[in-house]
Design a protein around this motif. Structure first.
Motif, PDB file in Angstrom:
ATOM      1  N   VAL A 138       0.841  -1.195   0.000  1.00  0.00           N
ATOM      2  CA  VAL A 138       0.000   0.000   0.000  1.00  0.00           C
ATOM      3  C   VAL A 138       0.877   1.246   0.000  1.00  0.00           C
ATOM      4  O   VAL A 138       0.739   2.123  -0.841  1.00  0.00           O
ATOM      5  CB  VAL A 138      -0.931   0.024   1.223  1.00  0.00           C
TER       6      VAL A 138
ATOM      7  N   TYR B  87       3.873   5.047  -2.873  1.00  0.00           N
ATOM      8  CA  TYR B  87       2.486   4.610  -2.754  1.00  0.00           C
ATOM      9  C   TYR B  87       2.100   3.716  -3.924  1.00  0.00           C
ATOM     10  O   TYR B  87       2.586   3.889  -5.050  1.00  0.00           O
ATOM     11  CB  TYR B  87       1.541   5.811  -2.741  1.00  0.00           C
TER      12      TYR B  87
ATOM     13  N   VAL C  34      -3.847   4.041  -4.323  1.00  0.00           N
ATOM     14  CA  VAL C  34      -4.102   4.852  -3.130  1.00  0.00           C
ATOM     15  C   VAL C  34      -3.493   6.243  -3.216  1.00  0.00           C
ATOM     16  O   VAL C  34      -3.692   7.061  -2.299  1.00  0.00           O
ATOM     17  CB  VAL C  34      -3.604   4.144  -1.848  1.00  0.00           C
TER      18      VAL C  34
ATOM     19  N   PHE D   5      -4.267   8.262   0.433  1.00  0.00           N
ATOM     20  CA  PHE D   5      -3.589   7.766   1.636  1.00  0.00           C
ATOM     21  C   PHE D   5      -2.287   8.524   1.849  1.00  0.00           C
ATOM     22  O   PHE D   5      -1.613   8.920   0.885  1.00  0.00           O
ATOM     23  CB  PHE D   5      -3.261   6.280   1.495  1.00  0.00           C
TER      24      PHE D   5
ATOM     25  N   MET E 248      -5.901   7.286   5.926  1.00  0.00           N
ATOM     26  CA  MET E 248      -6.659   6.834   4.766  1.00  0.00           C
ATOM     27  C   MET E 248      -7.904   7.692   4.619  1.00  0.00           C
ATOM     28  O   MET E 248      -8.771   7.692   5.498  1.00  0.00           O
ATOM     29  CB  MET E 248      -7.041   5.360   4.920  1.00  0.00           C
TER      30      MET E 248
ATOM     31  N   ASP F  62     -11.022  -0.860  -0.834  1.00  0.00           N
ATOM     32  CA  ASP F  62      -9.972  -0.743   0.179  1.00  0.00           C
ATOM     33  C   ASP F  62     -10.174  -1.736   1.319  1.00  0.00           C
ATOM     34  O   ASP F  62      -9.309  -1.852   2.195  1.00  0.00           O
ATOM     35  CB  ASP F  62      -9.928   0.674   0.752  1.00  0.00           C
TER      36      ASP F  62
END
Length: 123
Positions: free
Chosen positions: A48, A59, A63, A67, A82, A89
């Protein structure tokens, strides 16, 4: 020797936010990269986000922009903020740290994983 304890998972509606935390403890000399991975049902574990000891993040494309990974080196803790959560997700989120163990000096390097925390995004 070293443990990672995650917290912050739970149930949230789509579009909502959650913040995950992961604290390392034990015979830690230093911690290099720390990161968050996730595994959805029937899928492989995937990266992630990851952050170096100097604070440089990377990343997953899925995301980016939603995030944010950060870390507090004084607390041996990594966070994952997040936002704008989506149904996709939903997964168990795992913390990982590349730890150098030792009390008076570096002894050996270990890859350490947390036990995982469940994030469920509902519609």
């Amino acid at each position: 020797q070293v443990q990672l304890v995650e917290s912050g998972g739970g149930l949230v509606q789509a579009g909502g936010s959650l913040r995950l935390s992961c604290a390392a403890s034990g015979s830690i000399f230093s911690i290099n990269a720390m990161g968050w991975y996730r595994q959805a049902p029937g899928k492989q574990r995937e990266l992630v986000a990851r952050i170096t000891s100097g604070g440089s993040p990377i990343y997953a494309d899925s995301v980016k922009g939603r995030f944010t990974i950060s870390r507090d080196n004084t607390k041996d803790t990594v966070y994952l903020q997040m936002n704008s959560l989506k149904l996709e997700d939903t997964a168990v989120y795992y913390c990982r740290a590349d730890v150098v163990v030792g009390k008076l000096g570096p002894e050996m390097g270990l890859e350490v994983w947390g036990q995982g925390t469940l994030v469920t995004v509902s519609s």
